[in-house]
Motif scaffolding. Structure first.
Motif, short mmCIF file in Angstrom:
data_model
loop_
_atom_site.label_atom_id
_atom_site.label_comp_id
_atom_site.label_asym_id
_atom_site.label_seq_id
_atom_site.Cartn_x
_atom_site.Cartn_y
_atom_site.Cartn_z
N PHE A 173 42.09 45.74 47.90
CA PHE A 173 41.61 47.04 47.46
C PHE A 173 42.77 47.87 46.96
N ALA A 174 42.44 48.88 46.16
CA ALA A 174 43.47 49.76 45.62
C ALA A 174 43.59 51.12 46.30
N PRO A 175 42.57 51.65 46.97
CA PRO A 175 42.57 53.07 47.33
C PRO A 175 43.79 53.56 48.09
N LEU A 176 44.42 52.72 48.90
CA LEU A 176 45.52 53.18 49.74
C LEU A 176 46.71 53.64 48.91
N PHE A 177 46.88 53.09 47.72
CA PHE A 177 48.08 53.40 46.93
C PHE A 177 47.76 54.05 45.58
N ASP A 178 46.48 54.33 45.30
CA ASP A 178 46.13 54.98 44.04
C ASP A 178 46.70 56.39 43.98
N ARG A 179 47.41 56.70 42.89
CA ARG A 179 47.97 58.04 42.65
C ARG A 179 48.64 58.59 43.91
N LEU A 180 49.39 57.73 44.56
CA LEU A 180 50.01 58.10 45.83
C LEU A 180 51.28 58.94 45.65
N VAL A 181 52.07 58.65 44.60
CA VAL A 181 53.40 59.25 44.46
C VAL A 181 53.41 60.26 43.31
N ASP A 182 53.59 61.53 43.66
CA ASP A 182 53.76 62.56 42.64
C ASP A 182 55.20 62.51 42.13
N ASP A 183 55.35 62.70 40.83
CA ASP A 183 56.65 62.55 40.16
C ASP A 183 57.46 63.85 40.30
N ALA A 184 58.43 63.82 41.21
CA ALA A 184 59.26 65.01 41.47
C ALA A 184 60.64 64.86 40.86
N ALA A 185 60.73 64.25 39.69
CA ALA A 185 62.03 63.91 39.09
C ALA A 185 62.93 65.12 38.86
N VAL A 186 62.35 66.29 38.61
CA VAL A 186 63.19 67.45 38.28
C VAL A 186 63.74 68.14 39.52
N PHE A 187 63.25 67.76 40.71
CA PHE A 187 63.67 68.41 41.93
C PHE A 187 64.81 67.64 42.60
N PRO A 188 65.59 68.30 43.49
CA PRO A 188 66.69 67.61 44.17
C PRO A 188 66.18 66.43 44.99
N PRO A 189 67.01 65.39 45.13
CA PRO A 189 68.36 65.26 44.56
C PRO A 189 68.37 64.70 43.14
N GLY A 190 67.20 64.40 42.55
CA GLY A 190 67.17 63.80 41.22
C GLY A 190 67.65 64.75 40.15
N LEU A 191 67.05 65.97 40.10
CA LEU A 191 67.44 67.03 39.18
C LEU A 191 67.48 66.57 37.72
N ALA A 192 66.48 65.81 37.30
CA ALA A 192 66.40 65.40 35.90
C ALA A 192 66.10 66.61 35.03
N PRO A 193 66.71 66.69 33.84
CA PRO A 193 66.32 67.75 32.90
C PRO A 193 64.83 67.63 32.58
N LEU A 194 64.17 68.73 32.34
CA LEU A 194 62.72 68.70 32.17
C LEU A 194 62.31 67.84 30.98
N ASP A 195 63.07 67.87 29.89
CA ASP A 195 62.69 67.05 28.73
C ASP A 195 62.73 65.56 29.07
N VAL A 196 63.73 65.16 29.85
CA VAL A 196 63.83 63.77 30.27
C VAL A 196 62.68 63.42 31.21
N ALA A 197 62.40 64.31 32.16
CA ALA A 197 61.33 64.06 33.12
C ALA A 197 59.98 63.93 32.43
N VAL A 198 59.70 64.78 31.45
CA VAL A 198 58.44 64.71 30.72
C VAL A 198 58.34 63.41 29.95
N ARG A 199 59.38 63.06 29.24
CA ARG A 199 59.37 61.82 28.45
C ARG A 199 59.15 60.60 29.34
N GLU A 200 59.90 60.51 30.43
CA GLU A 200 59.78 59.35 31.31
C GLU A 200 58.43 59.33 32.03
N HIS A 201 57.92 60.50 32.38
CA HIS A 201 56.61 60.53 33.05
C HIS A 201 55.52 60.04 32.11
#
Length: 289
Positions: A6-34
């Protein structure tokens, strides 16, 4: 082959927090990669991009410049840190209300006396709570809002920051016990980069599989000290076997309670889950045809 049918346990589990610490990706990079990830091999497991409310204007410009948002808008959750005023979040929600290229899936802020101002925006709200008496008051307040039929989810921080000490098994177990007893759904933020509890990169970190199983146990009446024991397990095979043994109904019930968590290294937990056989292996053959 995945161990789970089954899939439900891991569906849409991880929200992409790339721009927040410690990643701190620039927003343009985060949008493109997302936007790349939402059609990539892990797309089914990734939720919205988390974006600071103060970046709403830049977000509008970036989304308008990317042709991929014409067919499917960029899904984002707008965030202000606990202790911040609510007005920038309300203003950002207003500015994006009629933007066809950006879909705001939620607004996230810390619990305070005026957090309910955000409810007027008509989007799901995620409210971060602290510890002790503040947590108890926050959960009571949020439960009252849910009783009034508002769409509100609780948030709790599992990783350390300069102003927030790492919450150990006892603290996290106490939160899980309290939030389930209140009948509330929750998401987590910070620190869940790995599948299993341990010391990673010199830092103590909670394990994603531990949290999923502790949530399952909390829903079946386990108390805080029992949840702390589940959160402290470090035997990978035992944890994987227990997670793989959850039936579809149990998985759906766990995810109704534990809705998602934010991670700046969004692929870290997913690649580990894949290696453990808990999500399907990436089909690179199809990807490169």
């Amino acid at each position: 082959m995945s161990r789970t049918p089954f899939a439900p346990l891991f569906d849409r589990l991880v929200d992409d927090a790339a721009v927040f610490p410690p990643g701190l990706a620039p927003l343009d990079v985060a949008v493109r990669e997302h936007l790349e990830r939402r059609v990539g091999p892990y797309a089914a497991h990734i939720g919205p991009l988390l974006v600071p409310a103060a970046s709403a204007a830049e977000l509008t410009t970036l989304a308008a410049a990317d042709p991929r948002t014409l067919q499917t808008p960029l899904e984002v959750s707008l965030v202000v840190r606990p202790g911040s005023p609510t007005e920038p979040l309300v203003d950002a929600l207003t500015s994006l209300r009629d933007d066809d290229r950006v879909l705001v899936t939620a607004a996230e802020l810390g619990w305070s006396d005026d957090w309910r101002q955000v409810l007027r925006a008509g989007v799901p709200v995620v409210v971060e709570v602290g510890l002790g008496e503040e947590q108890a008051r926050g959960l009571d307040d949020i439960a009252a809002a849910v009783d009034e039929e508002h769409d509100v989810t609780v948030k709790f921080r599992t990783g350390a920051t300069p102003t927030w000490g790492w919450p150990d098994e006892r603290v996290l177990g106490g939160f899980l016990d309290a939030v389930v007893l209140h009948g509330l759904s929750f998401k987590l933020t910070g620190g869940l980069h790995h599948a299993v509890r341990g010391r990673h990169g010199g830092e103590q970190m909670h394990g994603l599989l531990n949290v999923l199983l502790a949530t399952h146990e909390a829903l079946h009446g386990a108390e805080a000290h029992e949840l702390a024991g589940e959160l402290g397990r470090r035997d990978t095979e035992v944890l994987v076997t227990a997670v793989a043994s959850l039936g579809t109904d149990d998985a759906e019930r766990v995810r109704t309670s534990f809705t998602a968590y934010g991670c700046c290294g969004v692929l870290d937990p997913l690649t580990e889950l894949e290696a453990l056989g808990l999500i399907p292996a990436t089909d690179t053959t199809e990807e490169h045809r």
